[in-house]
Design a protein around this motif. Structure first.
Motif, PDB file in Angstrom:
ATOM      1  N   ALA A   1     -14.579 -19.038  17.498  1.00 21.96           N
ATOM      2  CA  ALA A   1     -14.269 -20.343  16.919  1.00 21.96           C
ATOM      3  C   ALA A   1     -14.007 -20.236  15.428  1.00 21.96           C
ATOM      4  CB  ALA A   1     -15.414 -21.324  17.166  1.00 21.96           C
ATOM      5  N   ARG A   2     -13.292 -21.229  14.957  1.00 24.29           N
ATOM      6  CA  ARG A   2     -13.111 -21.466  13.525  1.00 24.29           C
ATOM      7  C   ARG A   2     -13.898 -22.739  13.208  1.00 24.29           C
ATOM      8  NH1 ARG A   2      -7.502 -23.627  11.066  1.00 24.29           N
ATOM      9  NH2 ARG A   2      -8.090 -23.822   8.863  1.00 24.29           N
ATOM     10  N   ILE A   3     -14.866 -22.633  12.307  1.00 26.02           N
ATOM     11  CA  ILE A   3     -15.808 -23.721  12.039  1.00 26.02           C
ATOM     12  C   ILE A   3     -15.665 -24.158  10.588  1.00 26.02           C
ATOM     13  CG2 ILE A   3     -18.264 -24.366  12.012  1.00 26.02           C
ATOM     14  CD1 ILE A   3     -18.639 -21.920  13.982  1.00 26.02           C
TER      15      ILE A   3
ATOM     16  N   VAL B   1     -14.657 -27.901  14.828  1.00 24.67           N
ATOM     17  CA  VAL B   1     -14.560 -26.557  15.402  1.00 24.67           C
ATOM     18  C   VAL B   1     -13.212 -26.452  16.094  1.00 24.67           C
ATOM     19  CG1 VAL B   1     -15.569 -24.880  16.980  1.00 24.67           C
ATOM     20  CG2 VAL B   1     -17.058 -26.482  15.759  1.00 24.67           C
ATOM     21  N   ALA B   2     -12.494 -25.373  15.818  1.00 27.24           N
ATOM     22  CA  ALA B   2     -11.166 -25.167  16.398  1.00 27.24           C
ATOM     23  C   ALA B   2     -11.098 -23.785  17.048  1.00 27.24           C
ATOM     24  CB  ALA B   2     -10.085 -25.296  15.318  1.00 27.24           C
ATOM     25  N   PRO B   3     -10.161 -23.602  17.978  1.00 25.32           N
ATOM     26  CA  PRO B   3      -9.999 -22.274  18.582  1.00 25.32           C
ATOM     27  C   PRO B   3      -9.665 -21.231  17.518  1.00 25.32           C
ATOM     28  CG  PRO B   3      -8.778 -23.933  19.804  1.00 25.32           C
ATOM     29  CD  PRO B   3      -9.226 -24.589  18.550  1.00 25.32           C
ATOM     30  N   LEU B   4     -10.179 -20.037  17.694  1.00 27.79           N
ATOM     31  CA  LEU B   4      -9.893 -18.952  16.768  1.00 27.79           C
ATOM     32  C   LEU B   4      -8.495 -18.412  17.060  1.00 27.79           C
ATOM     33  CD1 LEU B   4     -11.227 -17.231  14.515  1.00 27.79           C
ATOM     34  CD2 LEU B   4     -11.899 -15.631  16.301  1.00 27.79           C
TER      35      LEU B   4
ATOM     36  N   TYR C   1     -26.200 -22.379  12.016  1.00 25.89           N
ATOM     37  CA  TYR C   1     -26.437 -21.341  13.020  1.00 25.89           C
ATOM     38  C   TYR C   1     -25.265 -21.330  13.994  1.00 25.89           C
ATOM     39  CZ  TYR C   1     -31.276 -20.373  11.686  1.00 25.89           C
ATOM     40  OH  TYR C   1     -32.417 -19.969  11.022  1.00 25.89           O
ATOM     41  N   VAL C   2     -24.413 -20.321  13.872  1.00 27.55           N
ATOM     42  CA  VAL C   2     -23.289 -20.175  14.776  1.00 27.55           C
ATOM     43  C   VAL C   2     -23.810 -19.654  16.114  1.00 27.55           C
ATOM     44  CG1 VAL C   2     -21.029 -19.123  15.116  1.00 27.55           C
ATOM     45  CG2 VAL C   2     -21.825 -19.673  12.803  1.00 27.55           C
ATOM     46  N   MET C   3     -23.390 -20.302  17.183  1.00 23.72           N
ATOM     47  CA  MET C   3     -23.912 -19.982  18.521  1.00 23.72           C
ATOM     48  C   MET C   3     -25.446 -20.051  18.542  1.00 23.72           C
ATOM     49  SD  MET C   3     -21.574 -17.021  20.371  1.00 23.72           S
ATOM     50  CE  MET C   3     -23.030 -16.494  21.277  1.00 23.72           C
ATOM     51  N   ASN C   4     -26.015 -20.905  17.695  1.00 24.45           N
ATOM     52  CA  ASN C   4     -27.465 -21.065  17.634  1.00 24.45           C
ATOM     53  C   ASN C   4     -28.178 -19.727  17.506  1.00 24.45           C
ATOM     54  OD1 ASN C   4     -29.919 -22.426  17.658  1.00 24.45           O
ATOM     55  ND2 ASN C   4     -30.106 -22.362  19.881  1.00 24.45           N
ATOM     56  N   THR C   5     -27.504 -18.769  16.831  1.00 27.65           N
ATOM     57  CA  THR C   5     -28.011 -17.393  16.800  1.00 27.65           C
ATOM     58  C   THR C   5     -27.846 -16.730  15.438  1.00 27.65           C
ATOM     59  OG1 THR C   5     -27.402 -17.141  19.140  1.00 27.65           O
ATOM     60  CG2 THR C   5     -27.814 -15.116  17.904  1.00 27.65           C
ATOM     61  N   TYR C   6     -26.737 -16.979  14.765  1.00 29.26           N
ATOM     62  CA  TYR C   6     -26.396 -16.256  13.540  1.00 29.26           C
ATOM     63  C   TYR C   6     -26.338 -17.257  12.379  1.00 29.26           C
ATOM     64  CZ  TYR C   6     -24.733 -13.331  17.373  1.00 29.26           C
ATOM     65  OH  TYR C   6     -24.631 -12.627  18.548  1.00 29.26           O
ATOM     66  N   GLU C   7     -27.289 -17.145  11.451  1.00 31.28           N
ATOM     67  CA  GLU C   7     -27.402 -18.132  10.379  1.00 31.28           C
ATOM     68  C   GLU C   7     -26.575 -17.745   9.154  1.00 31.28           C
ATOM     69  OE1 GLU C   7     -30.638 -20.408   7.458  1.00 31.28           O
ATOM     70  OE2 GLU C   7     -31.255 -18.639   8.607  1.00 31.28           O
TER      71      GLU C   7
ATOM     72  N   PHE D   1     -15.290 -16.961  13.447  1.00 34.58           N
ATOM     73  CA  PHE D   1     -16.345 -16.269  14.182  1.00 34.58           C
ATOM     74  C   PHE D   1     -15.807 -15.691  15.483  1.00 34.58           C
ATOM     75  CE2 PHE D   1     -19.666 -16.427  17.486  1.00 34.58           C
ATOM     76  CZ  PHE D   1     -20.584 -15.550  16.941  1.00 34.58           C
ATOM     77  N   ARG D   2     -16.091 -14.426  15.690  1.00 34.88           N
ATOM     78  CA  ARG D   2     -15.771 -13.757  16.949  1.00 34.88           C
ATOM     79  C   ARG D   2     -17.079 -13.415  17.633  1.00 34.88           C
ATOM     80  NH1 ARG D   2     -15.013  -8.645  19.203  1.00 34.88           N
ATOM     81  NH2 ARG D   2     -13.151  -8.376  20.512  1.00 34.88           N
ATOM     82  N   ALA D   3     -17.292 -13.968  18.794  1.00 36.86           N
ATOM     83  CA  ALA D   3     -18.566 -13.807  19.501  1.00 36.86           C
ATOM     84  C   ALA D   3     -18.755 -12.365  19.973  1.00 36.86           C
ATOM     85  CB  ALA D   3     -18.611 -14.748  20.698  1.00 36.86           C
TER      86      ALA D   3
END
Length: 522
Positions: free
Chosen positions: A371-373, A516-519, A396-402, A445-447
């Motif tokens: 995503a692009r946030i 939030v937009a598609p990457l 917190y991106v993906m509720n994981t990476y701050e 962000f690339r998951a």
């Protein structure tokens, strides 16, 4: 590693980081005409070498009468001694004045307010661990809950950990002798219930949405020089002069009886030993500009400084396919509490939401992977707290990476400052706006990738811009973020999609315009 003194000196990282420190602070490129040096010999020499030759700084900012807060009690003799400790050009003279100043803080004639005020001045002036130990002992003997923040200012000094622990315990006994720290069921009693409201245990109570009149960033139009002024507890100030390509020079601020602010600090000496003075004056009839001069032997070279906020927002960037999580029409309907109930933060006019310190963190109802946030945020101005108690939140991106949000205006970037990928990557550039400024954060962000068996095959990656300045460039985020780097390495990455989380860390931070937009290319 957190900074270990107010100026970020002597930082000793405990372990290698995924992203190197930014090194010397560089000002953003000028947006106006480039610097043009005078052609006559003397002025040309001054303009070419001024950044190597400052021996003593004198900045006098004159403002209209201030209404931000009541002036704390101060002792004129102590103030004069502190100014000498800040502005003497001789290191030996400064050290002597610091010793006398710190010793004078023990005087029984000082009121509690005066002792607190001058002890915070001492925190800014101190240059040795012995001086800091002396201040810690003085702080631990102040019978006022506000001293908890003063003692806590030393909690991250590597060589003062035992001294800090001892002072913290002594102050706790002084403030609440014999108080229980757990209830009948063995549950920990929150310190705020033991010590009452204070800047350390209840920082949100000290967050304000009004300006103090001094703090912020000022710069000349050519980008040659900038001054950042930071409000410190108990009506103290620190500042730094930023010179393109050179190390920032620190200053200590003293509020004056006429409503002005005096900033003093030692500078640098050139080979011929000439003394240089920098002075600045902000007109009493406005708060938009002041002038600064380089003075020597009666000759002046003026530089006009204007407020130069680093905070920038880009509402026009929102693409047509963006998922809008927050704007002037949405309210909080796209967010929830951790238990799934409706989000309980404060809704303000104009599509702004504000953290309610007792309401917990909030999560997007939609979940995302690549995503692009984009989001806009601003910190309150907190005149009583410091460090992690000032403007603290996080994305917190993906509720994981701050990606850390915290008021670190005027500080060198580190692994827990604003824009850091918490305990993993230091921002590669300084892009922090002052409190009360609306700022922006954009994250590509690339998951992480996983195989069919659920094994991770590639780590998450991020590119981050703060206020339009790239602070991380396609960095790998090898593991989830956590309270420490070691703890984070023990955690497992989550598989996408996951919600976006906005952290409640006990401060009043405001947000607006979140999408939030598609990457691209994902």
């Amino acid at each position: 590693m957190k900074k270990i003194d107010p100026w970020g000196r002597a930082r000793r990282p405990a372990e290698p980081l995924a992203c190197g420190s930014a090194g010397r602070l560089a000002l953003p490129p000028p947006t106006s005409v480039p610097v043009r040096f005078p052609t006559h010999d003397f002025a040309g020499k001054v303009c070419r070498h001024w950044h190597h030759c400052l021996t003593f700084f004198l900045l006098l900012l004159v403002l209209s009468p201030r209404s931000f807060s009541a002036e704390p009690a101060s002792d004129p003799a102590l103030t004069a001694l502190a100014q000498k400790a800040a502005g003497e050009s001789s290191p030996a003279a400064r050290a002597k004045a610091r010793g006398e100043f710190i010793s004078a803080l023990r005087s029984p004639e000082l009121s509690i307010d005066a002792r607190l005020h001058h002890a915070w001045t001492a925190v800014l002036l101190a240059e040795t661990d012995d001086e800091r130990r002396a201040i810690l002992k003085i702080a631990a003997a102040i019978p006022d809950a506000r001293a908890r923040m003063l003692v806590a200012a030393f909690r991250d000094y590597p060589y003062l950990r035992k001294d800090y622990a001892s002072a913290d315990k002594a102050l706790a006994q002084l403030l609440a002798p014999g108080a229980a720290t757990t209830d009948a069921k063995g549950k920990r009693i929150p310190p705020r219930e033991i010590f009452g409201p204070n800047p350390f245990d209840t920082p949100a109570l000290f967050d304000k949405w009004e300006h103090d009149g001094f703090s912020g960033r000022w710069a000349d139009k050519d980008g040659l020089l900038a001054v950042e002024v930071v409000l410190y507890p108990q009506n103290n100030y620190k500042a730094r002069v930023l010179r393109r390509g050179d190390t920032p020079l620190p200053l200590v601020g003293f509020a004056q009886p006429d409503g002005s602010l005096l900033l003093l600090g030692p500078g640098e000496r050139i080979s011929d030993g000439r003394n240089w003075i920098v002075s600045a004056r902000l007109p009493a009839d406005g708060r938009s500009a002041f002038s600064i001069q380089l003075n020597t032997y009666g000759t002046s070279l003026p530089l006009a400084l204007d407020r130069a906020p680093l905070g920038k927002v880009f509402p026009e960037k929102r693409p047509a396919d963006a998922v809008v999580l927050l704007d002037a029409t949405t309210g909080l309907r796209h967010f929830r509490q951790a238990n799934g109930s409706d989000a309980r933060w404060l809704e303000l006019p104009g599509g702004v939401i504000e953290i309610d310190p007792v309401a917990g963190s909030i999560f997007s109802r939609r979940e995302f992977g690549d995503a692009r946030i984009y989001l806009e945020f601003r910190h309150a101005l907190n005149p009583g707290s410091l460090g992690a108690r000032r403007g603290n939140s996080g994305v917190y991106v993906m509720n994981t990476y701050e990606v850390q949000l915290v008021d670190s205006f005027g500080e060198e970037p580190d692994e827990v400052s604003e824009g850091a990928v918490y305990h993993i990557a230091i921002p590669a550039a300084y892009a922090v706006g002052a409190p009360l400024e609306w700022q922006s954060m954009e994250i590509e962000f690339r998951a992480p990738r996983f195989d069919a068996a659920g094994n991770k095959t590639a780590g998450a990656r991020m590119t981050v811009w703060q206020n339009g300045i790239k602070i991380h460039d396609d960095i790998e985020v090898p593991n989830p973020t956590a309270a420490s780097a070691a703890t984070g390495r023990k955690l497992k990455d989550k598989q996408p999609p996951q919600p976006l989380m906005l952290q409640n860390h006990g401060n009043r931070v405001q947000f607006r315009n979140i999408w939030v937009a598609p990457l691209p290319g994902s």
